[in-house]
Scaffold this active site. Structure first.
Site, short mmCIF file in Angstrom:
data_model
loop_
_atom_site.label_atom_id
_atom_site.label_comp_id
_atom_site.label_asym_id
_atom_site.label_seq_id
_atom_site.Cartn_x
_atom_site.Cartn_y
_atom_site.Cartn_z
N LYS A 1 51.64 29.69 41.38
CA LYS A 1 50.72 29.32 42.45
C LYS A 1 51.43 28.46 43.52
O LYS A 1 52.58 28.05 43.33
CB LYS A 1 49.52 28.58 41.87
CG LYS A 1 48.66 29.46 40.93
CD LYS A 1 48.15 30.73 41.59
CE LYS A 1 46.88 31.30 41.00
NZ LYS A 1 47.00 31.90 39.65
C1 LIG Z 1 45.58 32.03 38.74
C2 LIG Z 1 44.13 32.25 38.95
C3 LIG Z 1 43.15 31.70 38.12
C4 LIG Z 1 43.45 30.99 36.83
O1 LIG Z 1 44.45 30.11 36.83
P1 LIG Z 1 45.38 29.78 35.55
O2 LIG Z 1 45.89 28.44 35.90
O3 LIG Z 1 46.47 30.82 35.50
O4 LIG Z 1 44.51 29.78 34.35
C5 LIG Z 1 41.82 31.88 38.45
N1 LIG Z 1 41.46 32.59 39.52
C6 LIG Z 1 42.36 33.16 40.32
C7 LIG Z 1 41.89 33.93 41.52
C8 LIG Z 1 43.72 33.04 40.07
O5 LIG Z 1 44.61 33.65 40.84
#
Ligand SMILES: *Cc1c(COP(=O)(O)O)cnc(C)c1O
Length: 397
Positions: A186
């Protein structure tokens, strides 16, 4: 694209502070931790950076969503309206609290189509969950208006759009609550981690306790003296992860400036190609610019272009063929393939997905390609890659 590209001395320094004391847990051990509270510091930084009253860190974006749903009182029998294009975590979180995910079409923003949201409202609808995909926002004015008219909760899944804004306000801060993910890919990362932001004290207080076994955190230095106003789980972040995030959030503005600069260069190059159109972004100034998403005239050309882009050594996401982000390939959800059985009414509601079709979403996603924007490229490297990308696309048009 992600913060892991620009990792360095700042992250090491923050992690070392924690290693020095040996206190890796975010709560308790007040003496031995020698004043080092990385999770609390990161929560404070999130409040300041996103201009909200409260932030609660969790172990992931997924657990942030689950915690937010619980704190908002979403549960069995409630319907949560969400898009067909998102990451699987969005519906996992709805299912985790026993609520029913109601998938609806997206529009050319690649996020919830407000008219599809309206059409899906029933007496059981409790919340609308826009997902701000690939760095940019849903049509929030329209969605806020629908939620106000129908008295629904608005929970923003901003996990992919940390740092993006809508009309000057941070994504995640506009609904009743919003969530971020700080997983490894992210915009900023803790390695693993997530957060809920909100201006509602009650939502925050519940999220704080829910993510730590129900602890009310009012027992002072003695965790055993905390009370449990309600049930919870262990969705805690560790001090080591929070330390990484603290270094990363201080770099967020730098990341956004690089992403926006690089995206501009790539977009200007693709704009010259007839047949390429771009995702509609309701507030272009607020785009966090993690991806350039564009449409080709049809599915076959999008598939061929993706192949050509990859053959040129560049990344490209053709979401229609992707196992994780679009309804078409969510066979586990369609089949209700759960290890622990759902309550009967939820299982019955999910049955509809065995045969459900989303032609309006298909018509967009089948033609859509997202090109991830990197942080580590020089201007020259971006230009060179933009040219390669353009040639690959032109070769199939
Ligand atoms: C990455 C993501 C999540 C969840 O995040 P994690 O930290 O990987 O559990 C939820 N919603 C969206 C749209 C994402 O891209």
């Amino acid at each position: 694209m992600p913060g892991f590209e620009l990792f360095g001395a700042e992250e090491k320094k923050e992690v070392n502070d924690v290693l020095e004391t040996g206190i890796y847990m975010r709560y308790g051990f007040d003496g031995p931790r020698k004043g080092i509270w990385k999770a609390k510091e990161l929560e404070q930084a999130l409040c300041e950076r996103f201009n909200v009253k409260y932030a609660q860190l969790t172990s992931s974006g997924t657990t942030a969503l689950t915690t937010a749903m619980a704190a908002l009182g979403i549960g069995a029998g409630d319907e949560v309206i969400m898009p067909t294009f998102t990451f699987v975590a969005s519906f996992e979180a709805v299912l985790s609290v026993g609520a029913t995910p109601v998938l609806v079409d997206i529009d050319d923003t690649l996020t919830l189509d407000p008219s599809a949201v309206k059409a899906a409202i029933t007496p059981r609808t409790k919340a609308v969950m826009p997902v701000h995909m690939c760095g940019a926002m849903a049509d929030l004015d329209a969605l806020v208006a629908i939620c106000e008219e129908h008295r629904l909760l608005l929970l923003e899944d901003a996990c992919q759009s940390t740092g993006a804004t809508y009309k000057g306000r941070a994504l995640g801060s506009i609904g009743h609550a919003g969530t971020f993910s700080f997983d490894f890919v992210k915009t900023i990362t803790c390695a693993e981690g997530g957060a809920i932001i909100t201006n509602d004290k009650d939502v925050y207080t519940k999220a704080d306790a829910y993510s730590d076994h129900g602890h009310d955190h009012l027992g002072g230095a003695d965790r055993g003296a905390d009370d449990h106003p309600h049930l919870g789980f262990n969705f805690r972040i560790s001090e080591l992860h929070a330390a990484v995030g603290l270094a990363q959030i201080r770099k967020l503005d730098r990341f956004l400036a690089i992403l926006r600069n690089n995206k501009e260069i790539v977009k200007a190059t693709l704009e010259t190609i007839p047949g390429v159109t771009f995702r509609r972004i309701p507030d272009p100034e607020g785009d966090s610019a993690t991806h350039l998403s564009f449409f080709l005239p049809d599915e076959d050309k999008a598939r061929a272009a993706t192949k050509a882009i990859k053959a040129a050594g560049l990344p490209a996401f053709h979401w229609f063929d992707n196992n994780w982000h679009y309804f078409r390939k969510w066979n586990h959800l369609k089949e209700g393939a759960t290890l622990s059985p759902f309550a009967a009414p939820l299982a019955k509601a999910l049955d509809a997905y065995k045969t459900k079709q989303f032609p309006a979403s298909d018509a967009l996603i089948s033609r859509c390609i997202s090109f991830p924007i990197a942080l580590s490229w020089t201007d020259e490297e971006v230009r060179e890659r933009a040219e390669k990308l353009a040639s690959a696309i032109k070769s199939v048009l």
